[in-house]
Design a protein around this motif. Structure first.
Motif, PDB file in Angstrom:
ATOM      1  N   ARG A 144     -33.938  15.037  33.512  1.00  0.00           N
ATOM      2  CA  ARG A 144     -34.485  15.564  32.259  1.00  0.00           C
ATOM      3  C   ARG A 144     -33.751  15.029  31.026  1.00  0.00           C
ATOM      4  O   ARG A 144     -33.514  15.742  30.051  1.00  0.00           O
ATOM      5  CB  ARG A 144     -34.428  17.098  32.276  1.00  0.00           C
ATOM      6  N   VAL A 145     -33.390  13.748  31.080  1.00  0.00           N
ATOM      7  CA  VAL A 145     -32.714  13.136  29.937  1.00  0.00           C
ATOM      8  C   VAL A 145     -33.421  11.838  29.530  1.00  0.00           C
ATOM      9  O   VAL A 145     -32.824  10.961  28.914  1.00  0.00           O
ATOM     10  CB  VAL A 145     -31.223  12.859  30.247  1.00  0.00           C
ATOM     11  N   GLN A 146     -34.702  11.721  29.870  1.00  0.00           N
ATOM     12  CA  GLN A 146     -35.424  10.469  29.649  1.00  0.00           C
ATOM     13  C   GLN A 146     -35.584  10.118  28.172  1.00  0.00           C
ATOM     14  O   GLN A 146     -35.865   8.968  27.833  1.00  0.00           O
ATOM     15  CB  GLN A 146     -36.798  10.503  30.338  1.00  0.00           C
ATOM     16  N   ASP A 147     -35.418  11.089  27.268  1.00  0.00           N
ATOM     17  CA  ASP A 147     -35.588  10.820  25.836  1.00  0.00           C
ATOM     18  C   ASP A 147     -34.276  10.478  25.133  1.00  0.00           C
ATOM     19  O   ASP A 147     -34.257  10.286  23.921  1.00  0.00           O
ATOM     20  CB  ASP A 147     -36.225  12.039  25.154  1.00  0.00           C
ATOM     21  N   ARG A 148     -33.190  10.417  25.887  1.00  0.00           N
ATOM     22  CA  ARG A 148     -31.893  10.132  25.276  1.00  0.00           C
ATOM     23  C   ARG A 148     -31.742   8.635  24.988  1.00  0.00           C
ATOM     24  O   ARG A 148     -32.415   7.798  25.573  1.00  0.00           O
ATOM     25  CB  ARG A 148     -30.756  10.569  26.184  1.00  0.00           C
ATOM     26  N   ALA A 149     -30.795   8.333  24.100  1.00  0.00           N
ATOM     27  CA  ALA A 149     -30.485   6.944  23.766  1.00  0.00           C
ATOM     28  C   ALA A 149     -29.038   6.645  24.146  1.00  0.00           C
ATOM     29  O   ALA A 149     -28.198   7.540  24.199  1.00  0.00           O
ATOM     30  CB  ALA A 149     -30.703   6.699  22.275  1.00  0.00           C
ATOM     31  N   ALA A 167     -22.534  11.727  34.442  1.00  0.00           N
ATOM     32  CA  ALA A 167     -22.786  10.638  33.495  1.00  0.00           C
ATOM     33  C   ALA A 167     -23.815   9.696  34.109  1.00  0.00           C
ATOM     34  O   ALA A 167     -23.776   9.424  35.308  1.00  0.00           O
ATOM     35  CB  ALA A 167     -21.495   9.890  33.199  1.00  0.00           C
ATOM     36  N   LEU A 168     -24.739   9.201  33.299  1.00  0.00           N
ATOM     37  CA  LEU A 168     -25.842   8.395  33.821  1.00  0.00           C
ATOM     38  C   LEU A 168     -26.075   7.171  32.944  1.00  0.00           C
ATOM     39  O   LEU A 168     -26.107   7.276  31.708  1.00  0.00           O
ATOM     40  CB  LEU A 168     -27.123   9.242  33.870  1.00  0.00           C
ATOM     41  N   MET A 169     -26.239   6.021  33.594  1.00  0.00           N
ATOM     42  CA  MET A 169     -26.672   4.816  32.895  1.00  0.00           C
ATOM     43  C   MET A 169     -27.884   4.242  33.625  1.00  0.00           C
ATOM     44  O   MET A 169     -27.883   4.118  34.855  1.00  0.00           O
ATOM     45  CB  MET A 169     -25.561   3.778  32.841  1.00  0.00           C
ATOM     46  N   SER A 170     -28.913   3.891  32.849  1.00  0.00           N
ATOM     47  CA  SER A 170     -30.160   3.378  33.407  1.00  0.00           C
ATOM     48  C   SER A 170     -30.840   2.494  32.379  1.00  0.00           C
ATOM     49  O   SER A 170     -30.708   2.712  31.167  1.00  0.00           O
ATOM     50  CB  SER A 170     -31.086   4.546  33.782  1.00  0.00           C
ATOM     51  N   ILE A 171     -31.581   1.506  32.867  1.00  0.00           N
ATOM     52  CA  ILE A 171     -32.368   0.690  31.947  1.00  0.00           C
ATOM     53  C   ILE A 171     -33.435   1.525  31.247  1.00  0.00           C
ATOM     54  O   ILE A 171     -33.926   1.171  30.178  1.00  0.00           O
ATOM     55  CB  ILE A 171     -33.020  -0.504  32.684  1.00  0.00           C
ATOM     56  N   GLY A 172     -33.762   2.684  31.842  1.00  0.00           N
ATOM     57  CA  GLY A 172     -34.734   3.578  31.208  1.00  0.00           C
ATOM     58  C   GLY A 172     -34.334   3.991  29.805  1.00  0.00           C
ATOM     59  O   GLY A 172     -35.195   4.269  28.960  1.00  0.00           O
ATOM     60  N   PHE A 173     -33.029   4.009  29.506  1.00  0.00           N
ATOM     61  CA  PHE A 173     -32.550   4.373  28.169  1.00  0.00           C
ATOM     62  C   PHE A 173     -32.636   3.212  27.185  1.00  0.00           C
ATOM     63  O   PHE A 173     -32.473   3.404  25.981  1.00  0.00           O
ATOM     64  CB  PHE A 173     -31.095   4.845  28.235  1.00  0.00           C
TER      65      PHE A 173
END
Length: 271
Positions: free
Chosen positions: A64-69, A89-95
């Protein structure tokens, strides 16, 4: 990437790195990565997730953090922190995509360069576990990921399959990949292993049964357990809720807790 003999200072504070692999898509690697991270978090550990599934980055939505930058700091990218306690902590190309429905239409070299950048340029801080969610297959992205992480504290890999023979055959190729790259296999998880009716508790084996356990036995690696199909788990992932906290009485909960405990036991033996 780091030069010969160098190590990324951004990973120096990470105690254990765990890869989640499968030769097949749709078996639930991202689900297992997410729930394993939450299970470890609820046991008091600091956890990160590196999502290197560049064409299908689903974990930001699951948490539920798909709108974060993503922001920059002196030591690189700052990961997105999940929950009020900021313990995941999460890192993804989605951001990094301008729009959520943008497609990543890249050739191999560009994908490989981003994976190396994810490994070297994300400021993870101090973590007990970094869980790496990978795309299906045994090709460029996987080789780049293993090579970039090899100088660091790589605990090993969990292989995910579903019970049926077609899936198990693809995951067997992933075992060969691990052997060729010298990657330690911590064990096999059989996901979608039967459907437990929420009303009568009867288990129906929709996708046959026992393929994951047989694969582990054949390969001489631990079998970490079966995770059943669970509507509550699916609902929590769709809504970005914390399944481990909210559904302790569900059929999938004990299986996920057992897998997390085995990873903890292995990490303590490796320390």
């Amino acid at each position: 990437m780091d030069g010969p003999g160098e190590r990324s200072t951004n990973l120096l504070g990470v105690r254990h790195i765990l890869l989640v692999l499968s030769g097949k898509g749709g078996v639930g690697k991202s689900t297992l990565s997410t729930e394993l991270a939450l299970a470890l978090r609820h046991r008091g550990h600091r956890v990160g997730i590196l999502d290197v599934d560049l064409c299908g980055p689903s974990i930001p939505r699951m948490l539920r953090v798909q709108d974060r930058a993503v922001h920059q700091c002196d030591s690189g990218w700052v990961p997105v922190f999940v929950g009020q306690d900021r313990a995941v902590a999460l890192m993804s190309i989605g951001f990094l995509l301008e729009r959520p429905d943008d497609a990543v239409v890249w050739r191999g070299p560009k994908k490989n360069a981003l994976i190396k950048q994810f490994v070297t340029d994300v400021a993870w801080g101090d973590l007990d576990f970094l869980i790496v969610d990978t795309p299906p297959g045994t090709s460029d992205e996987h080789i780049s990921t293993v090579e970039a992480l090899r100088p660091h504290r790589l605990l090993g890999a969990i292989l995910v399959t579903t019970p049926q023979a077609v899936s198990v055959g693809d995951v067997r190729r992933e075992l060969t990949f691990c052997k060729k790259t010298g990657l330690r296999v911590l064990g096999v998880v059989e996901n979608m292993s039967g459907f437990v009716c929420p009303h009568c508790s009867e288990c129906t084996n929709i996708f046959s049964k026992g393929g994951g356990e047989e694969l582990a036995k054949h390969a001489g690696v631990p079998f970490l357990g079966c995770v059943p199909l669970d509507p509550q788990l699916s609902q929590s992932l769709e809504e970005g809720r914390d399944f481990i906290q909210e559904f302790p009485k569900s059929s999938a909960f004990p299986a996920l807790a057992h897998i997390a405990q085995q990873i903890l036991d292995t990490s303590q033996q490796s320390s």
